[in-house]
Design a protein around this motif. Structure first.
Motif, PDB file in Angstrom:
ATOM      1  N   SER A  34       0.831  -1.211   0.000  1.00 58.67           N
ATOM      2  CA  SER A  34       0.000   0.000   0.000  1.00 58.67           C
ATOM      3  C   SER A  34       0.864   1.259   0.000  1.00 58.67           C
ATOM      4  N   ARG A  35       2.191   1.102   0.204  1.00 55.41           N
ATOM      5  CA  ARG A  35       3.098   2.256   0.167  1.00 55.41           C
ATOM      6  C   ARG A  35       3.747   2.405  -1.210  1.00 55.41           C
ATOM      7  N   GLY A  36       3.368   1.547  -2.138  1.00 56.38           N
ATOM      8  CA  GLY A  36       3.936   1.646  -3.482  1.00 56.38           C
ATOM      9  C   GLY A  36       4.561   0.333  -3.923  1.00 56.38           C
ATOM     10  N   VAL A  37       5.184   0.356  -5.092  1.00 60.12           N
ATOM     11  CA  VAL A  37       5.776  -0.846  -5.676  1.00 60.12           C
ATOM     12  C   VAL A  37       7.284  -0.826  -5.454  1.00 60.12           C
ATOM     13  N   GLU A  97      17.903 -26.836  18.542  1.00 59.43           N
ATOM     14  CA  GLU A  97      17.417 -28.013  17.807  1.00 59.43           C
ATOM     15  C   GLU A  97      17.096 -27.649  16.359  1.00 59.43           C
ATOM     16  N   PHE A  98      16.761 -26.381  16.143  1.00 60.68           N
ATOM     17  CA  PHE A  98      16.489 -25.906  14.787  1.00 60.68           C
ATOM     18  C   PHE A  98      17.760 -25.970  13.945  1.00 60.68           C
ATOM     19  N   THR A  99      18.857 -25.416  14.456  1.00 61.79           N
ATOM     20  CA  THR A  99      20.103 -25.413  13.682  1.00 61.79           C
ATOM     21  C   THR A  99      20.748 -26.798  13.641  1.00 61.79           C
ATOM     22  N   ASP A 100      20.339 -27.693  14.556  1.00 62.97           N
ATOM     23  CA  ASP A 100      20.809 -29.084  14.513  1.00 62.97           C
ATOM     24  C   ASP A 100      20.012 -29.914  13.506  1.00 62.97           C
ATOM     25  N   GLY A 101      18.975 -29.287  12.910  1.00 58.65           N
ATOM     26  CA  GLY A 101      18.152 -30.006  11.939  1.00 58.65           C
ATOM     27  C   GLY A 101      17.119 -30.927  12.552  1.00 58.65           C
ATOM     28  N   LYS A 102      16.895 -30.794  13.863  1.00 59.01           N
ATOM     29  CA  LYS A 102      15.956 -31.702  14.555  1.00 59.01           C
ATOM     30  C   LYS A 102      14.561 -31.116  14.688  1.00 59.01           C
ATOM     31  N   SER A 103      14.412 -29.822  14.375  1.00 59.57           N
ATOM     32  CA  SER A 103      13.111 -29.190  14.523  1.00 59.57           C
ATOM     33  C   SER A 103      12.923 -28.135  13.435  1.00 59.57           C
ATOM     34  N   SER A 104      11.679 -27.647  13.303  1.00 58.99           N
ATOM     35  CA  SER A 104      11.360 -26.684  12.251  1.00 58.99           C
ATOM     36  C   SER A 104      10.293 -25.726  12.770  1.00 58.99           C
ATOM     37  N   MET A 105       9.924 -24.747  11.939  1.00 57.81           N
ATOM     38  CA  MET A 105       8.896 -23.761  12.304  1.00 57.81           C
ATOM     39  C   MET A 105       7.882 -23.630  11.191  1.00 57.81           C
ATOM     40  N   MET A 106       6.620 -23.430  11.573  1.00 54.85           N
ATOM     41  CA  MET A 106       5.591 -23.154  10.573  1.00 54.85           C
ATOM     42  C   MET A 106       5.602 -21.668  10.246  1.00 54.85           C
ATOM     43  N   ILE A 107       5.493 -21.355   8.941  1.00 53.28           N
ATOM     44  CA  ILE A 107       5.431 -19.946   8.534  1.00 53.28           C
ATOM     45  C   ILE A 107       4.165 -19.711   7.706  1.00 53.28           C
ATOM     46  N   ASN A 108       3.796 -18.437   7.578  1.00 52.38           N
ATOM     47  CA  ASN A 108       2.665 -18.125   6.707  1.00 52.38           C
ATOM     48  C   ASN A 108       3.153 -17.858   5.281  1.00 52.38           C
ATOM     49  N   GLY A 109       2.271 -18.042   4.323  1.00 46.58           N
ATOM     50  CA  GLY A 109       2.578 -17.706   2.937  1.00 46.58           C
ATOM     51  C   GLY A 109       2.132 -16.281   2.667  1.00 46.58           C
ATOM     52  N   LEU A 110       2.996 -15.463   2.097  1.00 47.10           N
ATOM     53  CA  LEU A 110       2.681 -14.047   1.887  1.00 47.10           C
ATOM     54  C   LEU A 110       2.224 -13.802   0.447  1.00 47.10           C
ATOM     55  N   ILE A 111       1.057 -13.149   0.318  1.00 45.91           N
ATOM     56  CA  ILE A 111       0.511 -12.799  -0.989  1.00 45.91           C
ATOM     57  C   ILE A 111       0.685 -11.302  -1.200  1.00 45.91           C
ATOM     58  N   TRP A 112       1.455 -10.942  -2.249  1.00 52.03           N
ATOM     59  CA  TRP A 112       1.711  -9.541  -2.533  1.00 52.03           C
ATOM     60  C   TRP A 112       0.543  -8.917  -3.286  1.00 52.03           C
ATOM     61  N   MET A 113       0.400  -7.608  -3.148  1.00 49.32           N
ATOM     62  CA  MET A 113      -0.646  -6.887  -3.869  1.00 49.32           C
ATOM     63  C   MET A 113      -0.397  -6.917  -5.371  1.00 49.32           C
ATOM     64  N   GLY A 114      -1.492  -6.831  -6.092  1.00 47.51           N
ATOM     65  CA  GLY A 114      -1.426  -6.789  -7.542  1.00 47.51           C
ATOM     66  C   GLY A 114      -2.836  -6.866  -8.067  1.00 47.51           C
TER      67      GLY A 114
END
Length: 333
Positions: free
Chosen positions: A19-22, A108-125
């Motif tokens: 919303s602040r521009g491209v 444990e994340f950097t040891d490869g034993k765990s992970s995180m859920m993230i959201n998917g971002l939809i850009w304007m257009g």
């Protein structure tokens, strides 16, 4: 210790709309601190037009830090309190110097034993482009999608309606980010329309700085409100407390590059939890260097919510990534 920095221009694969521009490119600065033959790297990810430290003397302050790296950490923190992205780059470089390699927060994340859920971002257009991105995210297996809104609400509303007809709130969590794109009167209508669609939350429905209006909206909103830009530039601990006490939001969103890095984010998290305010962490168009540090930090905060972390795939000339996306979960390679 010795320090140096260099400027780097990240080029977008495709112009990205807000919303602040491209946006076509993103300026950033890489800080390298050397000590006893070892090196630590951090990213000072200024966000032009949004960062509190977007000011003419930014590079002068970076040079000053490089000349004063041996000073006491608390002294430097105080000197850099109005330059949150530089302070965060310095925090990263020190941690990287301490832990070596690509590490900032071994876990444990950097040891490869765990992970995180993230959201998917939809850009304007236009509608077709937004729907194309949504199909891509759904195909990848995302369970939480965030849409940028506030430019063409009629079309954006129709997209959300279509999504909700196809997917119940149990199957797909929908978040929206208005970047301050609505007036207070508009926001009141939009908040109800979002509630009718079981939208999880809306980020920054009105422009930052209108504490009274935002407090009124938060007090009676049918859709949870998350503060984002509202936190930028609030550097004093007591002022942070005052803001949360006054507005009483349902959520706050922490971009470490914009709110004072690790120590600044820790303060916000502490205050939010004392006030039963939810929170999550998002990146802010950092390169893969800063994104790696933010991801490692975020894991240590143990939030069960999907986080707003990028994957570094927006740019044509990014640094090599230490992160890997499988479905909607982020792993450290």
């Amino acid at each position: 210790m010795k320090a140096e920095y260099f400027k780097y221009l990240l080029k977008f694969k495709r112009p990205s709309g807000t919303s602040r521009g491209v946006l076509y490119e993103k300026e950033t600065f890489i800080l390298v601190i050397s000590d006893d033959g070892k090196k630590g790297t951090g990213e000072c990810a200024i966000f032009r037009g949004l960062s509190f430290d977007d000011r003419p003397d930014y590079e002068d302050k970076l040079k000053w830090l490089c000349e004063n790296t041996d000073q006491d950490v608390e002294f430097l923190k105080d000197e850099l309190k109005e330059f949150p992205s530089i302070w965060f780059g310095y925090e990263q470089a020190l941690l990287n110097l301490k832990h070596g390699g690509k590490l900032y927060f071994p876990s444990e994340f950097t040891d490869g034993k765990s992970s995180m859920m993230i959201n998917g971002l939809i850009w304007m257009g236009d509608v077709d482009y937004m729907e194309e991105q949504i199909q891509e995210k759904l195909a990848q297996g995302f369970h939480c999608i965030k849409l940028k809104i506030g430019v063409d609400w009629k079309s954006e509303h129709e997209i959300l309606q279509k999504l909700r007809q196809k997917f119940s709130k149990d199957k797909l969590e929908l978040r929206v980010d208005a970047n301050g794109g609505f007036s207070k009167d508009e926001a009141e209508i939009v908040l109800q329309q979002l509630a009718d669609l079981n939208i999880h939350s809306i980020e920054q429905p009105i422009k930052a700085g209108n504490w009274n209006d935002m407090a009124e909206l938060c007090a009676k909103t049918p859709t949870p409100i998350a503060l984002d830009e509202e936190l930028i530039g609030v550097v004093d601990f007591n002022e942070k407390k005052k803001l949360l006490d006054h507005i009483k939001p349902q959520y706050i969103i922490l971009k470490p590059s914009l709110v004072g890095g690790i120590s600044g984010s820790d303060e916000w998290v502490s205050l939010a939890e004392q006030n039963n305010i939810g929170w999550w962490i998002t990146s802010a168009l950092e390169s893969n260097l800063g994104l790696n540090a933010i991801a490692q930090y975020t894991f240590t905060k143990n939030s069960p919510m999907p986080q707003g972390l990028g994957t570094g795939g927006l740019f044509t000339n990014n640094f090599d990534s230490d992160l890997e996306l499988k479905g909607d979960r982020l792993f450290f390679k």
